[in-house]
Design a protein around this motif. Structure first.
Motif, mmCIF file in Angstrom:
data_model
loop_
_atom_site.group_PDB
_atom_site.id
_atom_site.type_symbol
_atom_site.label_atom_id
_atom_site.label_comp_id
_atom_site.label_asym_id
_atom_site.label_seq_id
_atom_site.Cartn_x
_atom_site.Cartn_y
_atom_site.Cartn_z
ATOM 1 N N UNK A 94 3.632 -29.228 -68.614
ATOM 2 C CA UNK A 94 2.763 -28.096 -68.307
ATOM 3 C C UNK A 94 3.591 -26.940 -67.744
ATOM 4 N N UNK A 95 3.182 -25.696 -68.028
ATOM 5 C CA UNK A 95 3.901 -24.530 -67.540
ATOM 6 C C UNK A 95 3.709 -24.397 -66.034
ATOM 7 N N UNK A 96 4.786 -24.103 -65.331
ATOM 8 C CA UNK A 96 4.713 -23.927 -63.885
ATOM 9 C C UNK A 96 5.963 -23.253 -63.379
ATOM 10 N N UNK A 97 5.960 -22.936 -62.092
ATOM 11 C CA UNK A 97 7.112 -22.276 -61.503
ATOM 12 C C UNK A 97 8.199 -23.302 -61.198
ATOM 13 N N UNK A 98 9.457 -22.857 -61.315
ATOM 14 C CA UNK A 98 10.554 -23.731 -60.945
ATOM 15 C C UNK A 98 10.650 -23.822 -59.423
ATOM 16 N N UNK A 99 11.209 -24.901 -58.918
ATOM 17 C CA UNK A 99 11.337 -25.168 -57.485
ATOM 18 C C UNK A 99 9.994 -25.225 -56.773
ATOM 19 N N UNK A 100 8.945 -25.640 -57.526
ATOM 20 C CA UNK A 100 7.618 -25.827 -56.956
ATOM 21 C C UNK A 100 7.068 -27.154 -57.466
ATOM 22 N N UNK A 101 6.181 -27.749 -56.660
ATOM 23 C CA UNK A 101 5.509 -28.959 -57.108
ATOM 24 C C UNK A 101 4.620 -28.604 -58.298
ATOM 25 N N UNK A 102 4.667 -29.441 -59.333
ATOM 26 C CA UNK A 102 3.850 -29.209 -60.521
ATOM 27 C C UNK A 102 2.384 -29.386 -60.154
ATOM 28 N N UNK A 103 1.565 -28.388 -60.490
ATOM 29 C CA UNK A 103 0.144 -28.455 -60.154
ATOM 30 C C UNK A 103 -0.623 -29.367 -61.094
ATOM 31 N N UNK A 104 -0.034 -29.691 -62.241
ATOM 32 C CA UNK A 104 -0.726 -30.530 -63.217
ATOM 33 C C UNK A 104 -0.522 -32.014 -62.938
ATOM 34 N N UNK A 105 0.702 -32.423 -62.569
ATOM 35 C CA UNK A 105 0.975 -33.852 -62.371
ATOM 36 C C UNK A 105 1.402 -34.191 -60.950
ATOM 37 N N UNK A 106 1.742 -33.186 -60.130
ATOM 38 C CA UNK A 106 2.112 -33.447 -58.743
ATOM 39 C C UNK A 106 3.526 -33.947 -58.547
ATOM 40 N N UNK A 107 4.371 -33.797 -59.555
ATOM 41 C CA UNK A 107 5.751 -34.247 -59.460
ATOM 42 C C UNK A 107 6.659 -33.128 -58.976
ATOM 43 N N UNK A 108 7.670 -33.513 -58.217
ATOM 44 C CA UNK A 108 8.723 -32.577 -57.839
ATOM 45 C C UNK A 108 10.020 -33.356 -57.725
ATOM 46 N N UNK A 109 11.078 -32.849 -58.330
ATOM 47 C CA UNK A 109 12.410 -33.474 -58.319
ATOM 48 C C UNK A 109 12.344 -34.924 -58.784
ATOM 49 N N UNK A 110 11.528 -35.180 -59.815
ATOM 50 C CA UNK A 110 11.498 -36.498 -60.438
ATOM 51 C C UNK A 110 10.686 -37.540 -59.710
ATOM 52 N N UNK A 111 9.951 -37.157 -58.681
ATOM 53 C CA UNK A 111 9.107 -38.140 -57.985
ATOM 54 C C UNK A 111 7.750 -37.536 -57.674
ATOM 55 N N UNK A 112 6.755 -38.446 -57.513
ATOM 56 C CA UNK A 112 5.392 -38.022 -57.220
ATOM 57 C C UNK A 112 5.314 -37.614 -55.751
ATOM 58 N N UNK A 113 4.911 -36.349 -55.495
ATOM 59 C CA UNK A 113 4.776 -35.906 -54.115
ATOM 60 C C UNK A 113 3.335 -35.562 -53.773
ATOM 61 N N UNK A 114 2.506 -35.328 -54.785
ATOM 62 C CA UNK A 114 1.102 -35.042 -54.567
ATOM 63 C C UNK A 114 0.275 -35.918 -55.492
ATOM 64 N N UNK A 115 -0.881 -36.324 -55.032
ATOM 65 C CA UNK A 115 -1.795 -37.027 -55.934
ATOM 66 C C UNK A 115 -2.760 -35.981 -56.499
ATOM 67 N N UNK A 116 -2.723 -35.835 -57.809
ATOM 68 C CA UNK A 116 -3.561 -34.837 -58.476
ATOM 69 C C UNK A 116 -4.715 -35.565 -59.154
ATOM 70 N N UNK A 117 -5.934 -35.144 -58.801
ATOM 71 C CA UNK A 117 -7.109 -35.742 -59.443
ATOM 72 C C UNK A 117 -7.310 -35.111 -60.814
#
Ligand SMILES: [Zn+2]
Length: 62
Positions: free
Chosen positions: A36-59
């Motif tokens: 999904x399109x998103x900003x670099x150096x930010x947590x992905x709003x679609x899947x909640x991943x950052x730097x190869x690991x899950x940091x947020x749980x996205x419903x």
């Protein structure tokens, strides 16, 4: 030092200021995890991943 010969009018000053209005463009890149399109150096709003690991749980939206 070079000095402007004439004072710029209020009109010319405003024209210069307004020429930059709305210039902010946020660069996006595809998420390496979900694509999904998103900003670099930010947590992905679609899947909640950052730097190869899950940091947020996205419903799931749907
Ligand atoms: Zn993602």
């Amino acid at each position: 030092m070079a000095v402007p010969k004439c004072k710029k009018s209020k009109s010319k000053k405003q024209m210069r200021k307004r020429s930059h209005k709305g210039r902010e463009i946020i660069a996006t890149r595809p998420c390496p995890q979900c694509g999904a399109a998103g900003q670099s150096h930010r947590v992905c709003s679609a899947c909640g991943y950052y730097a190869g690991r899950q940091v947020l749980t996205v419903e799931a939206a749907d």
